[in-house]
Design a protein around this motif. Structure first.
Motif: not given
Length: 241
Positions: A157-170
């Motif tokens: 429930c506290s997972k950073s909502p932006w994490l996936q965006g970072v993991l999508d970086w090259p």
């Protein structure tokens, strides 16, 4: 071979028996048990004031924590922990004056190096377990994914909502697209123009700065195929879900 950030940890005295709980010369030597176990592991803080060697041990459980306290304390989007036997690991912490303790909540305290600030352990005062963050291990073997208790991501429930965006970086080698002093509008030179940065890379994870232009690395979708980076890729794949 290319130099790496690997470090040398002193071996235990030749006269010391390899038994559970033996602590000697900055090393922890564990007796191999009947279960599948990880091979030699080393842990170390950033400055080296705290270091230990672990042999023939598997954690009781591994967890990836997304809670806000772990994120704030580590400065990372989540922290991955391995629960290791207290009767062995606690001695290493007690023997190092640099190890400090902070009571972060009513149920847990956190250990860190007072010299460099590296996060070393989460302690719930459990009789048999103390939790070490994966970031202080020099490598994570595949055996860590096969504990007796199931792994999971906790405090989702506290997972950073932006994490996936970072993991999508090259995923690039060395300093990648880093531009020195990027907030300076006049800064246009690549990091390879800095001899200090090139030297740091040469003394670190790779021997030259030429690989910085290498194409993005594909993160494997498999769980793991062996020790090392493939295990980390599996973990990042799990945490991106």
């Amino acid at each position: 071979p290319s130099p790496t950030f690997a470090f040398t940890v002193p071996a235990p005295p030749a006269s010391a028996p390899a038994m559970s709980g033996h602590l000697g010369s900055d090393a922890i030597v564990l007796q191999k048990d009947h279960e599948g176990v990880a091979s030699q592991l080393s842990v170390k803080c950033q400055c080296g004031a705290f270091s230990a060697r672990l042999e023939n041990i598997n954690p009781g459980q591994v967890l990836a924590c997304h809670c806000s306290q772990c994120r704030r304390q580590s400065g990372a989007p989540f922290v991955v922990y391995a629960a290791l036997p207290r009767d062995v690991v606690a001695g290493a912490f007690a023997s190092k004056p640099c190890v400090k303790t902070f009571a972060s909540s009513e149920v847990a305290s956190r250990k860190f190096c007072g010299d460099c600030g590296s996060f070393l352990a989460m302690d719930y005062s459990e009789p048999h377990s103390i939790w070490l963050p994966w970031g202080i291990f020099d490598h994570i073997p595949a055996a860590f994914f096969d504990c007796r208790n199931s792994p999971s991501q906790i405090f989702g429930c506290s997972k950073s909502p932006w994490l996936q965006g970072v993991l999508d970086w090259p995923v690039l080698n060395e300093f990648g697209t880093y531009v020195p002093d990027p907030c300076n509008p006049e800064s246009k030179l690549p990091w390879t123009a800095s001899q200090a940065l090139v030297t740091q890379v040469g003394n670190g994870q790779s021997s030259t700065a030429q690989a910085s232009a290498a194409p993005a690395e594909k993160v494997p979708s498999t769980r793991h195929s062996g020790p090392g980076s493939s295990c980390l890729a599996g973990l990042l794949s799990l945490c991106s879900r």
